[in-house]
Scaffold this active site. Structure first.
Site, short mmCIF file in Angstrom:
data_model
loop_
_atom_site.label_atom_id
_atom_site.label_comp_id
_atom_site.label_asym_id
_atom_site.label_seq_id
_atom_site.Cartn_x
_atom_site.Cartn_y
_atom_site.Cartn_z
N HIS A 109 2.15 1.13 -1.07
CA HIS A 109 2.10 2.70 -0.48
C HIS A 109 2.13 3.65 -2.18
CE1 HIS A 109 5.71 1.26 -2.15
NE2 HIS A 109 6.36 2.41 -3.03
N HIS A 111 2.74 6.87 -3.83
CA HIS A 111 3.25 7.94 -4.19
C HIS A 111 2.28 9.94 -4.34
CE1 HIS A 111 7.31 5.84 -4.89
NE2 HIS A 111 5.91 5.08 -5.10
#
Length: 147
Positions: A109, A111
């Site tokens: 992921h 950010h």
């Protein structure tokens, strides 16, 4: 958890959805407007992210950052009660690959951290100098290993 979100089995605040990625608000934001850009496919780290997926993650993160920089979350306009006016003045993108890098959720992921004057986000590092010959040697070894 990200697979549960992808499958609609966990609550989330959706920012973007397409065939490759989702972007949603972080449940534990570091700063107001902290967004996660997550591949739909369960991939753990950088080595599993192909060029197309990586490009899409970057593109979505860039677009989210641009929206944040346009002050989409300006607290004076949202009535958030955050106290005072907070306007996004910058953006950091961050992806941790592996436990040693600080990865806590083992589904890749990216950010998107909006930055505000005086916010609590920080990156601490001791920047070290290096000799050119050492840098040239590192560069040669890395070039030899690039796919």
């Amino acid at each position: 958890m990200f697979c549960l979100i992808r499958d609609g089995e966990a609550a989330h605040s959706l920012v973007h959805s397409d065939d490759l990625v989702l972007a949603f608000m972080d449940l534990y934001p570091v700063t107001l407007g902290h967004v996660l850009v997550v591949p739909r496919e369960h991939v753990v780290g950088l080595g599993e992210i192909g060029d197309e997926l990586g490009a899409r993650m970057w593109s979505v993160a860039r677009r989210v950052g641009q929206a944040l920089r346009s002050n989409a979350l300006d607290t004076a306009d949202t009535g958030s009660g955050a106290g005072g006016r907070m306007r996004c003045e910058g953006v950091n993108l961050f992806l941790a690959d592996g436990e040693a890098a600080g990865q806590e959720v083992f589904h890749a992921h990216l950010h998107v951290f909006p930055r505000y004057e005086g916010d609590a986000f920080s990156v601490h590092a001791l920047w070290q100098g290096a000799e050119r010959t050492e840098l040239d040697g590192h560069a040669a070894r890395l070039r030899a290993l690039l796919p």
